[in-house]
Motif scaffolding. Structure first.
Motif, mmCIF file in Angstrom:
data_model
loop_
_atom_site.group_PDB
_atom_site.id
_atom_site.type_symbol
_atom_site.label_atom_id
_atom_site.label_comp_id
_atom_site.label_asym_id
_atom_site.label_seq_id
_atom_site.Cartn_x
_atom_site.Cartn_y
_atom_site.Cartn_z
ATOM 1 N N THR A 172 0.839 -1.189 0.000
ATOM 2 C CA THR A 172 0.000 0.000 0.000
ATOM 3 C C THR A 172 0.878 1.245 0.000
ATOM 4 O O THR A 172 2.082 1.180 0.270
ATOM 5 N N ILE A 173 0.245 2.363 -0.283
ATOM 6 C CA ILE A 173 0.962 3.640 -0.243
ATOM 7 C C ILE A 173 1.564 3.861 1.147
ATOM 8 O O ILE A 173 2.683 4.334 1.278
ATOM 9 N N THR A 174 0.828 3.491 2.168
ATOM 10 C CA THR A 174 1.308 3.669 3.542
ATOM 11 C C THR A 174 2.578 2.870 3.789
ATOM 12 O O THR A 174 3.500 3.346 4.461
ATOM 13 N N GLU A 175 2.645 1.655 3.250
ATOM 14 C CA GLU A 175 3.836 0.817 3.446
ATOM 15 C C GLU A 175 5.070 1.401 2.758
ATOM 16 O O GLU A 175 6.192 1.050 3.106
ATOM 17 N N LEU A 176 4.878 2.297 1.800
ATOM 18 C CA LEU A 176 6.021 2.895 1.092
ATOM 19 C C LEU A 176 6.785 3.903 1.945
ATOM 20 O O LEU A 176 7.788 4.449 1.493
ATOM 21 N N ARG A 177 6.320 4.127 3.167
ATOM 22 C CA ARG A 177 7.113 4.971 4.070
ATOM 23 C C ARG A 177 8.462 4.334 4.342
ATOM 24 O O ARG A 177 9.429 5.021 4.645
ATOM 25 N N GLU A 178 8.501 3.008 4.224
ATOM 26 C CA GLU A 178 9.747 2.255 4.400
ATOM 27 C C GLU A 178 9.933 1.349 3.173
ATOM 28 O O GLU A 178 9.699 0.141 3.232
ATOM 29 N N PRO A 179 10.357 1.928 2.050
ATOM 30 C CA PRO A 179 10.439 1.156 0.801
ATOM 31 C C PRO A 179 11.431 -0.005 0.867
ATOM 32 O O PRO A 179 11.233 -1.020 0.192
ATOM 33 N N HIS A 180 12.467 0.117 1.664
ATOM 34 C CA HIS A 180 13.440 -0.981 1.755
ATOM 35 C C HIS A 180 12.788 -2.244 2.298
ATOM 36 O O HIS A 180 13.115 -3.357 1.874
ATOM 37 N N LYS A 181 11.833 -2.093 3.223
ATOM 38 C CA LYS A 181 11.132 -3.260 3.756
ATOM 39 C C LYS A 181 10.220 -3.889 2.708
ATOM 40 O O LYS A 181 10.107 -5.107 2.622
ATOM 41 N N VAL A 182 9.597 -3.054 1.902
ATOM 42 C CA VAL A 182 8.725 -3.552 0.829
ATOM 43 C C VAL A 182 9.550 -4.362 -0.164
ATOM 44 O O VAL A 182 9.159 -5.463 -0.575
ATOM 45 N N LEU A 183 10.704 -3.838 -0.540
ATOM 46 C CA LEU A 183 11.553 -4.528 -1.509
ATOM 47 C C LEU A 183 12.137 -5.815 -0.922
ATOM 48 O O LEU A 183 12.245 -6.825 -1.628
ATOM 49 N N GLU A 184 12.514 -5.806 0.337
ATOM 50 C CA GLU A 184 13.029 -7.020 0.982
ATOM 51 C C GLU A 184 11.967 -8.112 1.009
ATOM 52 O O GLU A 184 12.249 -9.267 0.722
ATOM 53 N N ARG A 185 10.739 -7.722 1.332
ATOM 54 C CA ARG A 185 9.646 -8.685 1.403
ATOM 55 C C ARG A 185 9.329 -9.285 0.026
ATOM 56 O O ARG A 185 8.969 -10.449 -0.091
ATOM 57 N N ALA A 186 9.510 -8.499 -1.027
ATOM 58 C CA ALA A 186 9.220 -8.970 -2.384
ATOM 59 C C ALA A 186 10.340 -9.830 -2.943
ATOM 60 O O ALA A 186 10.168 -10.474 -3.973
ATOM 61 N N GLY A 187 11.491 -9.827 -2.321
ATOM 62 C CA GLY A 187 12.590 -10.672 -2.774
ATOM 63 C C GLY A 187 13.157 -10.289 -4.124
ATOM 64 O O GLY A 187 13.528 -11.146 -4.920
#
Length: 82
Positions: free
Chosen positions: A11-26
């Motif tokens: 979500t847009i809210t999760e993009l506050r920490e984009p590094h976590k989003v990218l780590e989770r997506a592998g």
């Protein structure tokens, strides 16, 4: 409903920490959603093809056109009359 081009979403809210989003997506692309609608895709550098690309020769293009002529000729004939 829109078809997603990747199984990974955020979500847009999760993009506050984009590094976590990218780590989770592998290292795979991530669909960014706002109010359950796709607004963007986040594509990490690792997911982009950096292979060598080349320009097709005239002969290769003409061979492709000749090979696809039978498939597209009915459409071309139909459009010719319009």
């Amino acid at each position: 409903m829109t078809r997603l081009l990747t199984p990974h979403i955020a979500t847009i809210t999760e993009l506050r920490e984009p590094h976590k989003v990218l780590e989770r997506a592998g290292g795979k692309p991530v669909a960014i959603l706002k109010n359950s609608a796709v607004v963007a895709y986040l594509v990490p550098e690792a997911a982009v093809d950096t292979g060598a690309h080349r320009v097709a020769t005239r002969e290769e293009v003409m061979a492709y056109i000749d090979a696809s002529r039978g498939r597209v000729q009915p459409v071309l004939d139909y459009l010719k009359d319009k």
